[in-house]
Scaffold this active site. Structure first.
Site, PDB file in Angstrom:
ATOM      1  N   GLY A   7       0.830  -1.201   0.000  1.00 49.16           N
ATOM      2  CA  GLY A   7       0.000   0.000   0.000  1.00 49.16           C
ATOM      3  C   GLY A   7       0.865   1.252   0.000  1.00 49.16           C
ATOM      4  O   GLY A   7       0.545   2.272   0.607  1.00 49.16           O
TER       5      GLY A   7
ATOM      6  N   GLY B  39      -0.448   4.998  -1.080  1.00 43.72           N
ATOM      7  CA  GLY B  39      -1.520   5.666  -0.325  1.00 43.72           C
ATOM      8  C   GLY B  39      -1.023   6.918   0.385  1.00 43.72           C
ATOM      9  O   GLY B  39       0.156   7.292   0.267  1.00 43.72           O
TER      10      GLY B  39
ATOM     11  N   ASP C 270       2.124  -1.893  -4.452  1.00 42.00           N
ATOM     12  CA  ASP C 270       0.702  -1.515  -4.392  1.00 42.00           C
ATOM     13  C   ASP C 270      -0.042  -2.297  -5.462  1.00 42.00           C
ATOM     14  O   ASP C 270       0.563  -2.973  -6.300  1.00 42.00           O
ATOM     15  CB  ASP C 270       0.523   0.012  -4.592  1.00 42.00           C
ATOM     16  CG  ASP C 270      -0.657   0.549  -3.759  1.00 42.00           C
ATOM     17  OD1 ASP C 270      -0.467   1.508  -2.990  1.00 42.00           O
ATOM     18  OD2 ASP C 270      -1.750  -0.052  -3.854  1.00 42.00           O
TER      19      ASP C 270
ATOM     20  N   TYR D 146     -15.061   0.386   8.981  1.00 41.60           N
ATOM     21  CA  TYR D 146     -13.616   0.617   9.120  1.00 41.60           C
ATOM     22  C   TYR D 146     -13.181   0.411  10.576  1.00 41.60           C
ATOM     23  O   TYR D 146     -12.240  -0.305  10.885  1.00 41.60           O
ATOM     24  CB  TYR D 146     -13.319   2.043   8.677  1.00 41.60           C
ATOM     25  CG  TYR D 146     -11.907   2.525   8.838  1.00 41.60           C
ATOM     26  CD1 TYR D 146     -11.618   3.558   9.729  1.00 41.60           C
ATOM     27  CD2 TYR D 146     -10.860   1.981   8.103  1.00 41.60           C
ATOM     28  CE1 TYR D 146     -10.322   4.026   9.873  1.00 41.60           C
ATOM     29  CE2 TYR D 146      -9.566   2.458   8.236  1.00 41.60           C
ATOM     30  CZ  TYR D 146      -9.302   3.482   9.125  1.00 41.60           C
ATOM     31  OH  TYR D 146      -8.025   3.949   9.269  1.00 41.60           O
TER      32      TYR D 146
END
Ligand code: VAH
Length: 349
Positions: free
Chosen positions: A38, A41, A64, A172
């Site tokens: 990731g 990001g 990613d 989340y």
């Protein structure tokens, strides 16, 4: 020379004679070989640059799902990898002899509400893949980001303690709370060295953030410079814990560098720097751009923001591994406007 005549060097740690042929392995363990999942990001991009500066570009593999950030892709080793594909991650770990993994891939609060099933899948199964690689002894250390989103409407709102009621009401937050429990379980049962921080809202100028409820605090700087007006998607007095990205990256690197005996909490550490409302950040920006006009039109993200704490007690992080923040709202605003206005014609005082 050693007993069998091979050329050796004397270890500075315990004086042992070690064949030079072993040096690479030892060097790797003294200097980590890092994989960032990731890396394109909001946090990943800055984390990649800072870790490369610290440990050497070739020792930090960015990855990613796609080549989403040209600067990250072109500034050092980059691999396309799906955080949900265990075999892809395992092959990367083995081929690059990775010792440390920073798992930064996740769907944030607002986006996760629009796609709960995928958010749960991505946020949880990517974590299981990395935890299981560590359990199998294939990686030494893991960083996994949690969030103040693990707290919910029944959590004490001000100076939220490290240990308290946690009933998150967002997809989340639920995924981050579950992830914290699994991190602590894998540490206690399998000895996995996983370290975690409950990030507050993060503000940075290098990337446009995606899908967060706290992102108004980034958008307002861009719109203040470009348009001198901003319509905020939260109510004017919505107070939330926030942090400048420079502080967040320093905390991330420092918790990973800390001696293992200093890491006494294996779910996730509360972390804080400042708290402010949209009114307060607007007033700080107006000190530099007096013409700025801010209006307020709360949307679905207001309910998410209202479920989160207004301020955080991060005394355990400060006691255990020496955390301290540098940036307050005034310093952050100067740095944000200075860096953002470099790419704009607008001059600010
Ligand atoms: C979000 N920026 O808004 C993230 C963060 C505490 C907020 O987790 O979803």
């Amino acid at each position: 020379f050693g007993p069998s005549g091979q050329s050796c060097f004397r270890s500075r740690i315990d004086g042992m004679m070690i064949p030079y042929s072993f040096k690479k392995q030892i060097y790797l363990h003294m200097n980590p070989k890092i994989l960032i999942i990731g890396a394109c990001g909001q946090i990943g991009t800055e984390l990649t640059h800072q870790l490369r500066a610290l440990y050497g570009t070739e020792n930090v593999i960015a990855s990613d799902i796609r080549k989403l950030n040209t600067d990250v892709v072109n500034s050092g080793p980059f691999e396309v990898v799906n955080a949900l594909d265990f075999n892809q991650i395992e092959n990367l770990v083995e081929s690059h002899q990775i010792t440390d993994v920073y798992l930064m891939a996740a769907l944030l609060s607002a986006t996760a509400e629009k796609n709960p099933a995928f958010a749960w899948d991505l946020n949880m199964n990517s974590l299981f893949h990395v935890l299981n690689l560590a359990k199998a002894g294939k990686i030494k250390k893991i960083f996994w980001p949690s969030s103040i989103a693990v707290f919910g409407p029944t959590t004490p709102k001000e100076n939220t303690p490290q240990y308290t009621v946690m009933e998150p009401s967002t997809v989340y937050g639920i995924s981050k709370q579950a992830g914290e429990r699994w991190c602590e379980y894998y540490h206690n049962i399998f000895g996995v060295d996983v370290r975690s921080i409950r990030y507050p809202g993060l503000i940075s100028w290098t990337t446009l953030p995606g899908g967060g409820t706290t992102d108004y605090a980034v958008d307002i700087y861009h719109k203040a410079i470009a348009d001198k007006k901003y319509e905020c998607f939260l109510a004017a007095e919505t107070k939330m814990p926030m942090m400048y990205m420079d502080d967040a990256i320093a905390a991330t690197i420092n918790i990973m560098k800390a001696p293992v005996e200093q890491i006494k909490i294996r779910s996730s550490y509360n972390l804080a720097a400042m708290s402010f409302t949209p009114t307060e950040i607007a007033a700080e920006i107006k000190k530099h751009i007096p013409e700025l006009e801010v209006t307020y039109a709360p949307d679905f993200r207001q309910k998410i923001a209202d479920s989160w704490p207004a301020s955080i007690d991060d005394s355990r992080a400060r006691e255990d591994w020496g955390w301290k923040h540098e940036f307050d709202l005034e310093m952050m605003t100067v740095d944000m406007l200075k860096n953002l206005s470099k790419n704009n014609t607008v001059s600010i005082d």
